[in-house]
Scaffold this active site. Structure first.
Site, mmCIF file in Angstrom:
data_model
loop_
_atom_site.group_PDB
_atom_site.id
_atom_site.type_symbol
_atom_site.label_atom_id
_atom_site.label_comp_id
_atom_site.label_asym_id
_atom_site.label_seq_id
_atom_site.Cartn_x
_atom_site.Cartn_y
_atom_site.Cartn_z
ATOM 1 N N ALA A 54 0.806 -1.224 0.000
ATOM 2 C CA ALA A 54 0.000 0.000 0.000
ATOM 3 C C ALA A 54 0.838 1.273 0.000
ATOM 4 C CB ALA A 54 -0.930 -0.003 1.214
ATOM 5 N N ARG B 296 11.111 7.135 -0.383
ATOM 6 C CA ARG B 296 12.518 7.216 -0.773
ATOM 7 C C ARG B 296 12.753 6.982 -2.263
ATOM 8 N NH1 ARG B 296 13.812 3.198 4.123
ATOM 9 N NH2 ARG B 296 11.621 2.790 3.681
#
Ligand code: UD1
Ligand code: CA
Length: 461
Positions: free
Chosen positions: A9, A14
């Site tokens: 999900a 990053r």
């Protein structure tokens, strides 16, 4: 029977992407599809995928991959998708599936959607160990030279599992531990559900951590096991595009090595990109800077020259593909020659020993045995018989601005240079067209069509 849950999900902050992390690809497959592959090989009763960011796209990626694998012989499973609308941590993701988990009998193997390298065989041994030890939870761990970023496994004085501490929550001594959690767990479902009620967010990230579940179970007097895996290569989680590229390179090198060891010549492995499922026969030569993608199959004794890209292409034995050719969703029959600079797409089929030459585009067309279209031609929605010759500059005018129409060129036809075949149109067996003819009407067999628009002049012979 085992169930599997895949956590997919998250956005993956990053990655610095608008795309959900699990949709980023390595070796031509989204990360989540790699995880699904391993999961499906456990032949689970159900696979629950937790979706959130780009839920629809992630669901589609999982469904497509499952359908593809089932088509190739994998046992079908019950695919369920659970929406975690807001992402408040890995524990929260599991909580989202509470209702679905209630009443499930088997153990649950929990995986992260960003850990694409795990092998099904490892998961199987892991799940068996969990069962054999009668654990409420088993955590798969690995020793890493550089454990930065991973949750660390803390053990008690006797060396038994105590808890997992996240990078952001750990003290320097705790972070010195090199044994890490890789987001692979096996749970007894009832125990997992009971522990979820006790998860808290009193940590550095203010999230519900699934990594806290094993310690909660220990507190409740349940048995928690550790399965220490010896291969760190199988378990990296991908968090950045740098890691993505590094794993892609690793998978690519492994694939090329496997092909070379099976008898395929890869002239320059450093510049050759071949996807996971591609099959290539013996003594085929792949020149530098070739890309072969999707479910492509290349036969034996073929040559694929440089700067060529094949996607979902079936190539029979003895085919030559010259430089800078792009082919998609197409079949090349034995000993055909294609290129240089050719483009074939949308269910094209090139017959045995046929030649498709430079600057020729073939779309949704069937080219017969021994037929040649050597230069500067567009063949769209056309069916060409055997031993046809297409002169340079020939075009099937297949589109009238509204609809596509078909062209049929029967066996042995000679199409003169620069002929326009205004579809729908049929050129009968043995006929010829003169250079520059514009053919707007059917040409009966053994006739000559010349002029603009072509007037049918006389019977041949
Ligand atoms: C997690 C583990 C860490 C472990 C590492 C291994 C936790 C708290 N930490 O950290 O111990 O070493 O994986 O790779 O679990 N996800 C959701 N919903 C959420 C949050 C995440 O579905 O609310 C999914 C993500 O899409 C991803 C997976 O869970 O596929 C892992 O999430 P990620 O944020 O990458 O966890 P890490 O920080 O790597
Ligand atoms: Ca991760």
């Amino acid at each position: 029977m085992t169930d599997v849950m895949i956590l997919a999900a998250g956005l993956g902050t990053r990655m610095k992407s608008r795309r959900a992390k699990v949709l980023h690809e390595i070796a031509g497959l989204p990360l989540v599809a790699h995880v699904l592959r391993a999961a499906l090989r456990l032949t689970p009763e159900a696979i629950f995928t937790i979706v959130g960011h780009q839920a629809e796209e992630v669901e589609r990626a999982v469904r497509d991959e499952a359908a593809y694998l089932v088509e190739r012989g994998a046992a079908p499973t019950d695919l369920q998708f659970v929406l975690q609308a807001e992402q408040r941590g890995t524990g929260h993701a599991v909580m989202a599936a509470r209702e679905q988990l209630k009443g499930r009998k088997g153990p649950l193997v929990l995986l992260a959607g960003d850990g694409p390298m795990i092998k099904a065989e490892t998961l199987r041994r892991f799940a068996e160990t969990h069962e054999a030890e009668g654990n409420a939870a088993t955590v798969l761990t690995v020793e890493m030279d550089d454990p930065t970023g991973y949750g660390r496994i803390l053990r008690d004085a006797q060396g038994r599992f105590a808890r997992i501490v996240e990078q952001k929550d750990g003290s320097p001594e705790e972070l010195a531990v090199r044994e890490v959690c890789v987001s692979i767990y096996c749970f007894e479902v009832a125990a997992l559900l009971a522990a979820l009620d006790h998860l808290k967010t009193d940590n550095a990230q203010g999230e519900y951590y699934v990594t806290d579940v094993p310690a909660i179970l220990l507190e409740q007097g349940r048995r928690v096991g550790v399965f220490c895996h010896d291969n760190p290569e199988e378990v990296p989680g991908i968090n950045t595009r740098v890691e993505l590229a590094a794993l892609d390179a690793r998978l690519r090198a492994a694939k090329l090595r496997e092909l070379m060891l099976s008898g395929v010549t890869i002239v320059d492995p450093a510049s050759t990109y071949i996807h996971l499922d591609v099959e290539i026969g013996q003594d085929t030569i792949i020149h530098p800077q070739v890309i072969i993608e999707g479910a492509s199959r290349v036969g034996a004794n073929c040559t694929v020259h440089s700067w060529t890209r094949l996607r979902n292409v079936t190539v029979e034995d003895g085919v030559t593909i010259r430089n800078s050719t792009v082919i998609e969703d197409t079949v090349l029959r034995a000993q055909a020659t294609v290129g240089p600079f050719a483009r074939l797409r949308m269910h094209a089929e090139v017959g045995e020993k046929a030649i498709i030459g430079n600057f020729v585009e073939v779309k949704k067309s069937k080219i017969g045995k021994g037929t040649k279209a050597q230069h500067l031609t567009y063949l769209g929605d056309a069916t060409l018989g055997d031993d046809v010759n297409i002169g340079a500059g020939t075009i099937t005018c297949n589109y009238d601005g509204v609809r596509k129409h078909e062209t049929v060129i029967e066996d042995g036809v000679r199409i003169g240079s620069d002929t326009m075949l205004v579809a729908p149109v049929r050129v009968g067996r043995g006929s010829k067209t003169g250079a520059g003819a514009v053919v707007t009407k059917d040409v009966p067999p053994d006739s000559l069509a010349v002029g603009v628009p072509a007037v049918i002049k006389k019977k041949l012979q």
